[in-house]
Design a protein around this motif. Structure first.
Motif, PDB file in Angstrom:
ATOM      1  N   THR A  65       0.921  -0.738   0.272  1.00 31.57           N
ATOM      2  CA  THR A  65      -0.167  -0.286   0.037  1.00 31.57           C
ATOM      3  C   THR A  65       1.237   1.005  -0.381  1.00 31.57           C
ATOM      4  N   ASP A  69       0.662   4.534  -2.835  1.00 38.12           N
ATOM      5  CA  ASP A  69       0.305   5.518  -2.600  1.00 38.12           C
ATOM      6  C   ASP A  69       1.500   6.385  -3.336  1.00 38.12           C
ATOM      7  N   GLU A  72       0.948   6.613  -6.834  1.00 34.58           N
ATOM      8  CA  GLU A  72      -0.252   7.232  -7.264  1.00 34.58           C
ATOM      9  C   GLU A  72       0.207   8.526  -7.216  1.00 34.58           C
ATOM     10  N   ARG A  73       1.007   9.278  -5.608  1.00 35.13           N
ATOM     11  CA  ARG A  73       0.729  11.029  -5.714  1.00 35.13           C
ATOM     12  C   ARG A  73       1.783  11.266  -6.275  1.00 35.13           C
TER      13      ARG A  73
END
Length: 144
Positions: A65, A69, A72-73
């Motif tokens: 995760t 994350d 994705e950021r």
């Protein structure tokens, strides 16, 4: 053993180039490996899920995760709903990440393709068989 040592040297150099790419683009080296895993899954038409990514990277769910994350950021990965099963989330490498990778690794890829072009088909087949077998040696068996 000379071939084993050469293979190790190639993997070390490739790892250094991956780390350089990561540093230039504000990523952790694991993020680059994650992008490679996701691109490989797309090429193989495999659904790219967090579970697949975690298994391929040897990460637990929290670590997986965190990688997703971060990516994705940075705008390198998008989470999208599976069109066949809306409960499932798939991961997609964004075009900008692909562009960055191609830009950085193009000269290396072109150099490897030039080397391969100097081999006849039988030699390329032998290299393919060796690399496929070497990959199998390093790939852990899936856990039941």
């Amino acid at each position: 053993m000379e071939l084993v040592h050469l293979l190790r040297a190639v993997t070390v150099e490739f790892g250094l180039r991956q780390a350089e790419f990561a540093a230039r683009n504000g990523m952790h080296p694991t993020d680059v490996r994650a992008l490679i895993c996701l691109l490989d899954a797309a090429r193989a038409a495999e659904p790219a899920t967090a579970g697949l990514l975690g298994a391929r990277l040897g990460l637990n769910s929290a670590g997986t995760t965190a990688v997703i994350d971060r990516l994705e950021r940075l705008g390198h990965v998008a989470r999208i709903r599976d069109g066949h099963d809306r409960r499932r989330v798939l991961l997609r490498v964004e075009p900008e990440a692909i562009r960055l990778g191609r830009e950085f690794f193009a000269a290396l890829t072109d150099g490897l393709l030039d080397v391969l072009d100097s081999f006849d088909p039988a030699e390329r087949d032998t290299v393919h068989r060796f690399l496929t077998a070497a990959h199998a040696v390093f790939t852990p068996e899936p856990r039941p």
